[in-house]
Scaffold this active site. Sequence first.
Site, PDB file in Angstrom:
ATOM      1  CB  CYS B  37      -0.607 -21.093  31.369  1.00  0.00           C
ATOM      2  SG  CYS B  37       0.752 -20.054  30.401  1.00  0.00           S
ATOM      3  CG  ASP B  39      -3.301 -25.491  31.365  1.00  0.00           C
ATOM      4  OD1 ASP B  39      -2.331 -24.855  31.092  1.00  0.00           O
ATOM      5  OD2 ASP B  39      -4.260 -25.396  30.867  1.00  0.00           O
ATOM      6  CB  CYS B  64      -9.512 -26.731  34.529  1.00  0.00           C
ATOM      7  SG  CYS B  64      -8.991 -27.041  32.925  1.00  0.00           S
ATOM      8  CB  CYS B 107      -7.636 -29.023  28.088  1.00  0.00           C
ATOM      9  SG  CYS B 107      -8.075 -27.555  29.227  1.00  0.00           S
TER      10      CYS B 107
END
Lengths: 404, 139
Positions: B37, B39, B64, B107
């Site tokens: 994915c 992350d 990211c 995130c």
Amino acid sequence: MELPIYLDNNATTPMDPRVLEAMIPYFTQKFGNAASRNHSFGWVAEEAVDYSREQVAKLIGADPKEIIFTSGATEGDNLGIKGVYEMYASKGNHIITCTIEHKAVIDTCKHIEKMGGEVTYLEPGPDGMIDLAELEAAIKPTTILISIMYANNEIGTVNPMAEISKIARKHGVLVMSDATQAVGKIPVDVNKDGIDIMAFTGHKMYGPKGVGALYVRRKNPRVKVTAQMDGGGHERGMRSGTLNVPGIVGFGKACEICMQDMEKDMVHTRALRDRLEAGLLQIEESYLNGHKENRLPHVANISFKHVEGEGLLMGINKDIALSSGSACTSASLEPSYVLKGLGLGDDLAHSSLRFGLSRFTTAEQVDHAVKLVTHTVNRLREMSPLWEMFKEGIDLDKIEWAHH
Amino acid sequence: MAYSEKLLDHYNNPLNVGTLDKASKSVGTGLVGAPECGDVMRLQIEVDETTGIIKDAKFKTFGCGSAIASSSVATEWLKGKSIDQAMAIDNMAIVEELALPPVKIHCSVLAEDAIKSAINDYRVKNGMPALELEEKIVH
């Protein structure tokens, strides 16, 4: 050294100042419509378009009559594929292409499928090359077109077009190529390569945006495509719409310069690309994606394991404009379909950067890129749990990840 | 896409990067996300056994810039909080703090999940039942 540095030349190139100079008179003074037959304004414009048509044709070894001006390669891909599908409907409805083509080809093929056509998507090898035996095996009596890109936009791998067309000829199938990244950068000759239809564009070769061409072969065999844009019957009826004269003039000039400077540009970008690669591949766990030899001289696609591409770009993009194969957005958590299409694991596909050099790139810029990328990769690895696990010898494939 | 100054600052100078001893009874570790994915977040808390207060928090994140910045903010907020206070940290607070754009909200969700996962690890290690976590589906 001026910052930021532009190393995203596969997305678009800066326009060569010589191209701009050629275009300028066609905005305000020589502004005529090339289709105006009854006055000098029209004649001047038409003459300029004819001259550009020759410049464009010459670059790819074609006859000027085989050049149809378009708005760019996406339009060219659409016109080529849909135009053949409609024109050759009585012969068949099967098209062969590849999974790592540009979206302008893939999505046009998906459209063809919706209209009742049949499409085979070949899977390339790990280096991005088409397997010729697989290609031949995919041909059926109903196959009307093989559409394979000349060079891939993300990894730069160059396909063996001459060999592909030899197979196609044997079976009486037309060959189309999206040559957006190749034309102007490496020698492309539609006759030596046996290409029947070819799309390309000005802005990837130091020309203006919004103008491109579709090459359509006129003999051996004579190819026809049905128009996708109806109207005044411009471009021998295949693409109606008032010609973008200044754009076409610039495109022609860009082709002329590319032809004249090709050897020089290739030597220049290849030397810098090799310098870039030599520097970056010194980083531990870095991998070159795509074919090592059969590729464009100005492209390098490199994965830095255990670092996420988009995160990497954030550390770099103040100084250097680059593109990543990773897309970490909620809309698309999928990394580059091209890298996935090569069979790359997610770890490498999410960790890639694409470098595209140009005739204007300097050694100083490349050295700065190597320094900054190395620094950022090391910094991010220090905070990467995957890097820590890798260093501890933990097999990441054996961990049960909580999928989101 | 333009990111906020705060986000860029957390990305460039992340707080609390590091590793705590995951074998220690006073340390809870949460590992969330997956490499495919794009992350993976590992967040750790160290709880003071007498006061029940989180005295240290560390993270390591593969992802990211927004994921890195979210982890940095989350660990900073955890320090000095009780477990109950930590449980109450909501992802939307991180979204606000960093002015995350809509495509990066996941995130912050990941950071919230990492906090809860670390707390549960600590609870289980110390003989308490794991808390039922409601799924936040943003992905």
